[in-house]
Design a protein around this motif. Sequence first.
Motif, mmCIF file in Angstrom:
data_model
loop_
_atom_site.group_PDB
_atom_site.id
_atom_site.type_symbol
_atom_site.label_atom_id
_atom_site.label_comp_id
_atom_site.label_asym_id
_atom_site.label_seq_id
_atom_site.Cartn_x
_atom_site.Cartn_y
_atom_site.Cartn_z
ATOM 1 N N ASP A 121 35.601 43.731 32.410
ATOM 2 C CA ASP A 121 35.545 44.954 32.346
ATOM 3 C C ASP A 121 36.469 45.374 31.176
ATOM 4 O OD1 ASP A 121 38.264 44.372 32.988
ATOM 5 O OD2 ASP A 121 38.020 45.355 35.165
ATOM 6 N N GLU A 122 37.154 46.788 31.252
ATOM 7 C CA GLU A 122 37.679 47.238 30.239
ATOM 8 C C GLU A 122 39.094 46.464 29.968
ATOM 9 O OE1 GLU A 122 38.056 51.498 30.935
ATOM 10 O OE2 GLU A 122 35.910 51.773 30.559
ATOM 11 N N GLU A 123 39.640 45.894 30.947
ATOM 12 C CA GLU A 123 40.924 45.136 30.948
ATOM 13 C C GLU A 123 40.654 43.650 30.623
ATOM 14 O OE1 GLU A 123 43.564 45.707 34.236
ATOM 15 O OE2 GLU A 123 42.697 47.656 34.701
ATOM 16 N N GLY A 124 39.494 43.227 30.550
ATOM 17 C CA GLY A 124 39.326 41.800 30.057
ATOM 18 C C GLY A 124 38.533 41.264 31.381
ATOM 19 N N SER A 125 38.497 39.895 31.172
ATOM 20 C CA SER A 125 37.463 38.831 32.006
ATOM 21 C C SER A 125 38.187 38.968 33.376
ATOM 22 C CB SER A 125 37.338 37.558 31.535
ATOM 23 O OG SER A 125 38.663 36.929 31.217
ATOM 24 N N PHE A 126 37.571 38.912 34.444
ATOM 25 C CA PHE A 126 38.149 38.896 35.937
ATOM 26 C C PHE A 126 37.215 37.740 36.797
ATOM 27 C CE2 PHE A 126 34.914 42.278 36.025
ATOM 28 C CZ PHE A 126 34.137 42.112 37.033
ATOM 29 N N GLY A 127 36.119 37.365 36.217
ATOM 30 C CA GLY A 127 35.391 36.365 37.349
ATOM 31 C C GLY A 127 34.523 35.252 36.635
ATOM 32 N N SER A 128 34.204 34.317 37.093
ATOM 33 C CA SER A 128 33.411 33.363 36.542
ATOM 34 C C SER A 128 32.749 32.596 37.587
ATOM 35 C CB SER A 128 34.397 32.596 35.560
ATOM 36 O OG SER A 128 33.711 31.450 35.103
ATOM 37 N N PRO A 129 31.643 31.780 37.234
ATOM 38 C CA PRO A 129 31.106 30.834 38.394
ATOM 39 C C PRO A 129 31.761 29.593 38.344
ATOM 40 C CG PRO A 129 29.715 31.114 36.241
ATOM 41 C CD PRO A 129 30.676 31.931 36.113
ATOM 42 N N PHE A 130 33.087 29.375 37.603
ATOM 43 C CA PHE A 130 34.047 28.358 37.703
ATOM 44 C C PHE A 130 34.949 28.761 38.939
ATOM 45 C CE2 PHE A 130 38.242 27.029 35.984
ATOM 46 C CZ PHE A 130 38.100 25.678 36.686
ATOM 47 N N VAL A 131 35.847 29.750 38.398
ATOM 48 C CA VAL A 131 36.711 30.267 39.597
ATOM 49 C C VAL A 131 37.218 31.867 39.081
ATOM 50 C CG1 VAL A 131 38.793 29.706 38.099
ATOM 51 C CG2 VAL A 131 38.911 29.933 40.228
ATOM 52 N N ASP A 132 37.433 32.709 40.304
ATOM 53 C CA ASP A 132 37.510 34.148 39.951
ATOM 54 C C ASP A 132 39.116 34.324 39.827
ATOM 55 O OD1 ASP A 132 34.924 35.129 40.284
ATOM 56 O OD2 ASP A 132 35.021 34.959 42.183
ATOM 57 N N SER A 133 39.112 35.497 39.228
ATOM 58 C CA SER A 133 40.586 35.802 38.867
ATOM 59 C C SER A 133 41.568 36.252 40.063
ATOM 60 C CB SER A 133 40.813 36.612 37.616
ATOM 61 O OG SER A 133 40.375 38.075 38.192
ATOM 62 N N ALA A 134 42.907 36.413 40.004
ATOM 63 C CA ALA A 134 43.657 37.127 41.140
ATOM 64 C C ALA A 134 43.765 38.643 40.903
ATOM 65 C CB ALA A 134 45.036 36.240 41.148
ATOM 66 N N ARG A 135 43.097 38.973 40.034
ATOM 67 C CA ARG A 135 43.231 40.536 39.866
ATOM 68 C C ARG A 135 42.324 41.243 40.584
ATOM 69 N NH1 ARG A 135 40.888 44.277 35.771
ATOM 70 N NH2 ARG A 135 39.874 42.367 34.608
ATOM 71 N N THR A 136 41.134 40.902 41.111
ATOM 72 C CA THR A 136 39.982 41.621 41.616
ATOM 73 C C THR A 136 39.716 41.050 43.176
ATOM 74 O OG1 THR A 136 38.459 40.552 40.227
ATOM 75 C CG2 THR A 136 39.240 42.588 39.250
ATOM 76 N N PRO A 137 40.177 40.242 43.837
ATOM 77 C CA PRO A 137 39.624 39.738 45.087
ATOM 78 C C PRO A 137 39.439 40.640 46.043
ATOM 79 C CG PRO A 137 41.953 39.154 44.948
ATOM 80 C CD PRO A 137 41.585 40.039 43.516
ATOM 81 N N VAL A 138 38.295 40.329 46.738
ATOM 82 C CA VAL A 138 38.372 41.097 48.028
ATOM 83 C C VAL A 138 39.258 40.652 48.987
ATOM 84 C CG1 VAL A 138 36.737 41.568 50.104
ATOM 85 C CG2 VAL A 138 35.759 41.834 47.658
ATOM 86 N N THR A 139 39.940 41.674 49.740
ATOM 87 C CA THR A 139 40.851 41.653 50.966
ATOM 88 C C THR A 139 40.616 42.395 51.906
ATOM 89 O OG1 THR A 139 42.499 43.339 50.120
ATOM 90 C CG2 THR A 139 42.617 41.327 48.843
ATOM 91 N N GLU A 140 41.278 42.490 53.042
ATOM 92 C CA GLU A 140 40.983 43.260 54.112
ATOM 93 C C GLU A 140 41.325 44.708 53.976
ATOM 94 O OE1 GLU A 140 42.565 41.671 57.927
ATOM 95 O OE2 GLU A 140 41.694 39.816 57.409
ATOM 96 N N GLU A 141 41.871 44.972 52.833
ATOM 97 C CA GLU A 141 42.028 46.449 52.425
ATOM 98 C C GLU A 141 40.891 46.970 51.443
ATOM 99 O OE1 GLU A 141 44.931 47.865 53.497
ATOM 100 O OE2 GLU A 141 45.520 45.917 54.245
ATOM 101 N N THR A 142 39.976 46.062 51.340
ATOM 102 C CA THR A 142 38.738 46.332 50.511
ATOM 103 C C THR A 142 37.762 47.378 51.144
ATOM 104 O OG1 THR A 142 39.021 44.465 49.026
ATOM 105 C CG2 THR A 142 36.861 45.610 49.146
#
Length: 221
Positions: free
Chosen positions: A157-178
């Motif tokens: 996105d505008e801030e850079g990469s956040f996901g991959s079919p290898f491993v996702d980033s800790a910036r955008t995970p779905v949580t129980e607050e989502t």
Amino acid sequence: MEIKISPEIKTLIPDFKLGIIQYKNIVVSESPQMLKGRLRLFQESIFFDLEDKNVSDLVGINEWRQIFKKTGKDPNRYRPSVEALYRRIKKQNYIESVQSAIDINNFFSLQYQIPIGVYDTKQISGNVTIRIGNENEEYLGLNGRKNSVHQLIVSSDEEGSFGSPFVDSARTPVTEETTSALQIVYLRPSLHIDECSKLTESLMNMFIQIHGGEGNFEIID
């Protein structure tokens, strides 16, 4: 939110396509017993099926290993996330329930032998491009480590990469607050577009059945 695939990926992998699902007004929580049970039973079934097989020989996993090779990443060092799940199961190190969104991701990923990412929309800035990671590009992953995404397929996105079919980033995970989420289904290029639509719609319907809310999906290629 607009999602597009970079021309570089289409040049390397002409049949590359993604299932894109966007959700709103969802409630993420502990998984219902039905989902926990299905996830456990399916893993036990996979374990017995793998007794006389190599994980890398499975059709879907082998196809994703070839994709990693085409983008320049060694799949023996950087494995597709679904392969990592299968290797855990082969060792009888079963995946435990985390929460409802992650459990559905894992279940469908195992069922179709494909990576799937799910992200909190509120943590994504602007539109999303699926591209190949640049030299020196990295992010803190959900595995707790800094991960190089150079030559990996990434969601950015505008801030850079956040996901991959290898491993996702800790910036955008779905949580129980989502309450709103983006799901990216890394489809096998060999699948016909009709199969891709059925698979993606099936995932969306099960996700909404468990989380409520509304969703819409599209296949982009």
